[in-house]
Design an enzyme around this catalytic site. Structure first.
Site, mmCIF file in Angstrom:
data_model
loop_
_atom_site.group_PDB
_atom_site.id
_atom_site.type_symbol
_atom_site.label_atom_id
_atom_site.label_comp_id
_atom_site.label_asym_id
_atom_site.label_seq_id
_atom_site.Cartn_x
_atom_site.Cartn_y
_atom_site.Cartn_z
ATOM 1 N N THR A 81 -16.662 -65.607 -34.793
ATOM 2 C CA THR A 81 -16.511 -66.300 -36.048
ATOM 3 C C THR A 81 -14.937 -67.155 -35.755
ATOM 4 O OG1 THR A 81 -18.348 -64.759 -37.234
ATOM 5 C CG2 THR A 81 -16.710 -65.768 -38.022
ATOM 6 N N GLN A 197 -24.473 -67.388 -27.440
ATOM 7 C CA GLN A 197 -25.804 -66.367 -27.451
ATOM 8 C C GLN A 197 -26.251 -66.889 -25.510
ATOM 9 O OE1 GLN A 197 -27.543 -63.700 -28.829
ATOM 10 N NE2 GLN A 197 -26.890 -64.413 -30.868
ATOM 11 N N SER A 217 -18.230 -64.634 -27.199
ATOM 12 C CA SER A 217 -18.287 -63.882 -28.128
ATOM 13 C C SER A 217 -17.669 -62.778 -26.739
ATOM 14 C CB SER A 217 -18.540 -63.355 -29.277
ATOM 15 O OG SER A 217 -18.537 -62.272 -29.037
ATOM 16 N N ALA A 218 -16.513 -61.575 -26.814
ATOM 17 C CA ALA A 218 -16.645 -60.765 -25.818
ATOM 18 C C ALA A 218 -18.426 -59.332 -25.824
ATOM 19 C CB ALA A 218 -15.875 -60.167 -25.952
ATOM 20 N N HIS A 219 -18.721 -59.128 -26.963
ATOM 21 C CA HIS A 219 -19.347 -58.313 -27.162
ATOM 22 C C HIS A 219 -20.650 -58.093 -27.090
ATOM 23 C CE1 HIS A 219 -20.967 -58.765 -30.983
ATOM 24 N NE2 HIS A 219 -19.946 -59.194 -31.692
ATOM 25 N N THR A 255 -0.055 -62.113 -32.993
ATOM 26 C CA THR A 255 0.100 -61.276 -31.186
ATOM 27 C C THR A 255 -1.245 -61.489 -30.529
ATOM 28 O OG1 THR A 255 1.979 -60.643 -32.001
ATOM 29 C CG2 THR A 255 1.067 -59.585 -30.172
ATOM 30 N N CYS A 346 -26.792 -61.235 -39.012
ATOM 31 C CA CYS A 346 -25.174 -62.027 -39.450
ATOM 32 C C CYS A 346 -25.848 -61.627 -40.930
ATOM 33 C CB CYS A 346 -24.245 -62.553 -39.394
ATOM 34 S SG CYS A 346 -23.839 -63.191 -37.575
#
Length: 399
Positions: A81, A197, A217-219, A255, A346
């Site tokens: 996002t 995706q 996106s990682a997840h 950070t 979402c």
């Protein structure tokens, strides 16, 4: 009720792969000793230098996985996002400012996106519109595809950015990104794609796609929550979304999440290894589900996805179940131990019909019966068979 959850909602999030957890383990310890592995990567101390080294190793690994020519073209973010927001807002504003300074006349910047984008692209586009940009929202065809001709007709000399997703999370349509990017570049516009995706499901190389920016996106690929990445091609104009300490080469302050970045890189490595064979394996499950689900008179495919088609993601099946609203079908499957969704996660809490399906020309009443089945690395054909065995119960719940 089954003894285990049959998870068929990978497009919402995917189970973490063991390799990601193993890579993150040194950063998940408690106590003073843990800081030697998990220091601030912007600090000059030994723990900081160790963290910086791990962060840059993860950056280089992720760059390799997505086909980025240079590691410094990868910016770590808090998720896709943020990456989408930063790309749309940051590129559009930077190009606008640059052109405004060099233009002698009036210049009203123009952005092009589509009616089926993720809200993380659509809402920044709406924000640009409110701030004075012209924005065009391209309509897809019945199966969720954006044509090069439609983009060509929408492009103007004032178009600064085009943002079109690589693959849709509901119907699975995979766009011809390289051709679309070439059309944009021919008119002097930059090109961003939300590739969330697609990564790990189809071959993805930002170099081959010839895009200026891409979000990840990682997840969605078996990595941790709370970390994503923005690929930003070298020398692409960009105004940072987050201001502060100037981390990530001044492009994303804050950070860095070293633990998340390391897990992301490990998951990406797993997801992109032998992606063609995994694509073929998932496609067998997809085609079997579409074929067998269509044998039920009350179920029809939301799109025309031919067997073996590479034009659709191999891991998404989208159907319409006559007489049963999306939320009802999701809860019925859930009570039988099967997790899936009624569309994009979402907007799963919305009672409105799917914006993607209505944009594709499906009526509002039909769109409210959407059922999305999505799967991935840990899914086997027996899971698909278990779902199919549950369908008669879902259709005839009273009995």
């Amino acid at each position: 009720m089954t003894n285990r959850c049959i998870y068929m909602d990978y497009a919402a999030t995917s189970p973490m792969v063991p390799e990601a957890l193993e890579a993150m383990q040194p950063y998940l310890q408690a106590g003073p000793a843990s800081i030697m592995d998990d220091g601030n990567p912007n600090s000059l101390s030994a723990p900081g230098r160790a963290a910086f080294k791990a962060l840059e190793k993860a950056r280089a690994a992720l760059a390799s996985c997505i086909g980025a020519p240079r590691p410094d073209e990868v910016i770590f973010t808090s998720g896709a996002t943020e990456a989408d927001d930063a790309a749309v807002m940051g590129i559009a504003k930077a190009v606008h400012e640059a052109r405004e300074k060099s233009s002698s006349g009036t210049f009203k910047p123009h952005v092009i996106t589509t009616q089926i984008e993720h809200p993380a692209v659509r809402k920044p586009a709406k924000a640009l519109e409110r701030s004075g940009f012209d924005v065009t929202y391209l309509k897809p065809d019945r199966d969720g595809f954006i044509s090069v001709q439609a983009l060509d007709e929408a492009l103007t000399d004032e178009t600064v950015l085009v943002s079109i997703q690589l693959a849709n999370s509901e119907v699975g349509s995979v766009q011809a990104i390289r051709q679309l990017a070439e059309a944009a570049h021919a008119r002097g516009a930059l090109f961003h794609t939300d590739a969330v995706q697609g990564l790990g499901k189809v071959p993805v190389s930002v170099r081959d796609l010839e895009v200026d920016a891409a979000s990840f996106s990682a997840h969605k690929i078996g990595g941790p929550y709370g970390v994503g990445a923005l690929y930003l091609k070298s020398r692409t104009p960009f105004a940072p979304l987050l201001l502060g300490g100037g981390q990530e080469g001044g492009r994303r302050s804050g950070t860095q999440n070293v633990c998340g970045a390391v897990g992301f890189a490990a998951a990406a490595n797993v997801a992109t290894q032998d992606v063609e064979s995994e694509q073929a394996r998932l496609m067998q499950i997809r085609d079997a589900l579409y074929s067998r689900l269509s044998s039920f008179s009350r179920i029809q495919s939301a799109v025309d996805c031919p067997e073996g088609s590479l034009d659709f993601l191999p891991n998404i099946v989208c159907v319409l179940i006559e007489g049963i609203e999306s939320q009802t079908s999701v809860l019925r499957f859930d009570s039988l131990g099967i997790a899936l969704s009624g569309g994009s996660a979402c907007s799963s809490g919305s009672l409105n019909p799917s914006r993607v399906l209505t944009a594709c020309g499906i009526g509002a009443d039909e769109a409210q019966t959407e059922c999305r089945i999505s799967f991935g690395r840990f899914t086997e054909m027996e899971d698909a068979n278990a779902l199919l065995e549950a369908v008669p119960k879902v259709l005839d719940w009273r009995r």
